[in-house]
Design a protein around this motif. Structure first.
Motif, PDB file in Angstrom:
ATOM      1  N   GLU A 122     -34.367  38.934 -31.869  1.00  0.00           N
ATOM      2  CA  GLU A 122     -33.308  39.944 -31.853  1.00  0.00           C
ATOM      3  C   GLU A 122     -33.756  41.196 -31.096  1.00  0.00           C
ATOM      4  O   GLU A 122     -32.995  41.769 -30.319  1.00  0.00           O
ATOM      5  N   ILE A 123     -34.989  41.610 -31.318  1.00  0.00           N
ATOM      6  CA  ILE A 123     -35.518  42.793 -30.625  1.00  0.00           C
ATOM      7  C   ILE A 123     -35.581  42.542 -29.120  1.00  0.00           C
ATOM      8  O   ILE A 123     -35.124  43.366 -28.311  1.00  0.00           O
ATOM      9  N   ALA A 124     -36.151  41.407 -28.729  1.00  0.00           N
ATOM     10  CA  ALA A 124     -36.302  41.108 -27.305  1.00  0.00           C
ATOM     11  C   ALA A 124     -34.950  40.991 -26.607  1.00  0.00           C
ATOM     12  O   ALA A 124     -34.781  41.460 -25.471  1.00  0.00           O
ATOM     13  N   ALA A 125     -33.981  40.400 -27.283  1.00  0.00           N
ATOM     14  CA  ALA A 125     -32.640  40.276 -26.695  1.00  0.00           C
ATOM     15  C   ALA A 125     -32.012  41.646 -26.490  1.00  0.00           C
ATOM     16  O   ALA A 125     -31.370  41.907 -25.457  1.00  0.00           O
ATOM     17  N   LEU A 126     -32.195  42.527 -27.460  1.00  0.00           N
ATOM     18  CA  LEU A 126     -31.633  43.879 -27.369  1.00  0.00           C
ATOM     19  C   LEU A 126     -32.261  44.645 -26.207  1.00  0.00           C
ATOM     20  O   LEU A 126     -31.569  45.305 -25.420  1.00  0.00           O
ATOM     21  N   VAL A 127     -33.576  44.535 -26.079  1.00  0.00           N
ATOM     22  CA  VAL A 127     -34.283  45.213 -24.991  1.00  0.00           C
ATOM     23  C   VAL A 127     -33.825  44.668 -23.636  1.00  0.00           C
ATOM     24  O   VAL A 127     -33.522  45.426 -22.695  1.00  0.00           O
ATOM     25  N   ALA A 128     -33.770  43.359 -23.505  1.00  0.00           N
ATOM     26  CA  ALA A 128     -33.404  42.752 -22.228  1.00  0.00           C
ATOM     27  C   ALA A 128     -32.000  43.139 -21.796  1.00  0.00           C
ATOM     28  O   ALA A 128     -31.721  43.320 -20.604  1.00  0.00           O
ATOM     29  N   GLU A 129     -31.105  43.278 -22.758  1.00  0.00           N
ATOM     30  CA  GLU A 129     -29.710  43.564 -22.429  1.00  0.00           C
ATOM     31  C   GLU A 129     -29.466  45.039 -22.107  1.00  0.00           C
ATOM     32  O   GLU A 129     -28.654  45.363 -21.244  1.00  0.00           O
ATOM     33  N   HIS A 130     -30.178  45.946 -22.788  1.00  0.00           N
ATOM     34  CA  HIS A 130     -29.789  47.358 -22.704  1.00  0.00           C
ATOM     35  C   HIS A 130     -30.847  48.290 -22.128  1.00  0.00           C
ATOM     36  O   HIS A 130     -30.532  49.431 -21.785  1.00  0.00           O
ATOM     37  N   ALA A 131     -32.107  47.875 -22.048  1.00  0.00           N
ATOM     38  CA  ALA A 131     -33.137  48.752 -21.497  1.00  0.00           C
ATOM     39  C   ALA A 131     -33.018  48.825 -19.972  1.00  0.00           C
ATOM     40  O   ALA A 131     -32.279  48.064 -19.346  1.00  0.00           O
ATOM     41  N   ASP A 132     -33.761  49.740 -19.364  1.00  0.00           N
ATOM     42  CA  ASP A 132     -33.815  49.842 -17.911  1.00  0.00           C
ATOM     43  C   ASP A 132     -34.412  48.552 -17.338  1.00  0.00           C
ATOM     44  O   ASP A 132     -35.305  47.947 -17.949  1.00  0.00           O
ATOM     45  N   PRO A 133     -33.947  48.117 -16.175  1.00  0.00           N
ATOM     46  CA  PRO A 133     -34.506  46.886 -15.581  1.00  0.00           C
ATOM     47  C   PRO A 133     -36.011  46.951 -15.352  1.00  0.00           C
ATOM     48  O   PRO A 133     -36.666  45.899 -15.253  1.00  0.00           O
ATOM     49  N   SER A 134     -36.572  48.158 -15.274  1.00  0.00           N
ATOM     50  CA  SER A 134     -38.011  48.296 -15.058  1.00  0.00           C
ATOM     51  C   SER A 134     -38.807  48.324 -16.360  1.00  0.00           C
ATOM     52  O   SER A 134     -40.027  48.528 -16.340  1.00  0.00           O
ATOM     53  N   VAL A 135     -38.159  48.077 -17.484  1.00  0.00           N
ATOM     54  CA  VAL A 135     -38.804  48.226 -18.789  1.00  0.00           C
ATOM     55  C   VAL A 135     -40.055  47.357 -18.920  1.00  0.00           C
ATOM     56  O   VAL A 135     -40.108  46.232 -18.413  1.00  0.00           O
ATOM     57  N   VAL A 136     -41.051  47.908 -19.607  1.00  0.00           N
ATOM     58  CA  VAL A 136     -42.260  47.173 -19.975  1.00  0.00           C
ATOM     59  C   VAL A 136     -42.397  47.238 -21.486  1.00  0.00           C
ATOM     60  O   VAL A 136     -42.301  48.318 -22.078  1.00  0.00           O
ATOM     61  N   VAL A 137     -42.607  46.090 -22.105  1.00  0.00           N
ATOM     62  CA  VAL A 137     -42.800  46.006 -23.553  1.00  0.00           C
ATOM     63  C   VAL A 137     -44.275  45.748 -23.825  1.00  0.00           C
ATOM     64  O   VAL A 137     -44.840  44.760 -23.341  1.00  0.00           O
TER      65      VAL A 137
END
Length: 378
Positions: A122-137
């Motif tokens: 759920e966390i990863a899906a939320l990040v992938a959908e709404h974070a900046d395309p350059s996001v690093v986790v």
């Protein structure tokens, strides 16, 4: 100059010489993310799963990061973060639910890996959908609790996943390159939509990724459900303590149409799940779900019935103290003559404690695994 991490406390969680507010995973995540944190602009850093504030306050104090958005599932952890910040005179962060607003536009996410793969999904899906395309986790965990399945879950939503070298029995996974909506590796299941739903004997259970038992009904809850028809028909108010996905609260409301129920849990995932379960079963007019420690601010001696399936573990540790605290909360909010309906692992022998804390206790069900009791408030 002293490090802010050396000054953090667990309070209001349990404190003891062998219990720590900061561990090797917190330090490793901050070290791995140090370069990104040093160059982070306001409002682009998100922290998820911070236990007592080490990641959030480490980013703020060590690197001067501002506008940090943070999400903690446990209310105790959230309160510890805010208490630590107030005591140390630190700000620069805000607390959020696990929603789009938490991660929108984020370029760096610091994550304490959850044990449950569904929670990570759920966390990863939320990040992938709404974070900046350059996001690093930058996601850390104790090596003994990590599996390659975590890499796979992250990989469903972020195309690049790298495992870094372990240190002090902790390891970091670094994930980047969010996959566009609908794009998944060949043969992978599609992105989940949370909360999920399942039906059990006419009762719809909804669950977010971090909720205990998911959309199932755990066997302890099933044992208690089998006896709930014994709840007094004259009862007007009830509390489901540690409500999880809200199964007991909904079952009570359906069984006793005149009953007004308050369901409480300190887990944000549980509360979101229970609210969805309540709505799905059409009892939102009589069931209120609240994120709270114990019974929260409910007045003393104010309710007729408490139902309770207490936790056996907190994290990885067996924690009878958690159940004892909930017994005390039940005793506090029950009016004289009110009843606590509880289910517990039979080998824990809670009956003497219930007799002492709440009042006279009778057994209404037992099998080799679970015991169901009713305790009457003195």
């Amino acid at each position: 100059m002293s490090d802010v991490l050396d000054s953090l406390r667990r309070h209001p969680d349990v404190e003891a010489p062998n219990l720590y507010a900061v561990d090797a995973t917190d330090r490793l995540v901050l070290d791995e993310a140090a370069e990104a944190l040093a160059g982070a602009t306001d409002g682009t850093v998100v922290v998820i799963g911070d236990r007592y504030g080490a990641l959030t306050l480490g980013a703020v104090a060590r690197h001067g990061v501002t506008g940090v958005r943070t999400h903690q599932d446990r209310l105790t952890g959230e309160r510890a973060l805010h208490a630590n910040a107030a005591r140390l005179g630190l700000g620069g962060f805000t607390s959020h639910g696990l929603t789009r607003e938490l991660v929108a536009g984020a370029r760096l996410v610091l994550l304490q890996l959850p044990r449950a793969l569904d929670a990570l999904d759920e966390i990863a899906a939320l990040v992938a959908e709404h974070a900046d395309p350059s996001v690093v986790v930058v996601a850390g965990g104790r090596v003994k609790h990590m599996t390659t399945a975590m890499n796979d879950v992250l990989g469903r939503h972020l195309a690049v996943v790298e495992a870094r070298l372990a240190r002090q029995k902790s390891r970091v996974l670094v994930a980047s390159a969010p996959r566009p909506a609908g794009e998944r590796p060949a043969g992978e299941r599609p992105a989940r939509r949370w909360p999920e739903r399942a039906e059990h004997d006419g009762l719809v259970v909804c669950a977010h990724g971090g909720a205990f038992a998911g959309t199932g009904v755990d066997i302890g809850t099933r044992a208690l459900l089998a006896h709930l028809d014994g709840v007094a028909t004259t009862a007007g108010t009830a509390v489901d303590l540690g409500c999880g996905t809200g199964v007991l609260a909904v079952a009570l409301a359906r069984l006793r149409p005149g009953l007004v129920v308050t369901a409480t849990d300190e887990s944000a995932a549980a509360v979101a799940s229970a609210r969805a379960t309540v709505d799905a079963n059409g009892v939102a007019d009589r069931v209120t779900v609240t994120r709270a420690d114990g019974a929260g601010d409910l007045p003393d001696a104010s309710v007729d019935v408490v139902v309770l399936n207490p936790p056996f573990h907190v994290g990885a540790a067996v924690a009878p103290a958690a159940a004892h605290a909930l017994f005390a909360e039940a005793a506090r909010v029950l009016r004289p003559g009110g009843e606590l309906w509880a289910v517990w692992n039979s080998h824990l022998h809670y009956r003497p404690t219930l007799e002492q804390v709440v009042g006279p206790t009778r057994q209404v069900g037992r099998d080799p695994k679970f015991t169901v009791t009713v305790s009457t408030r003195r």
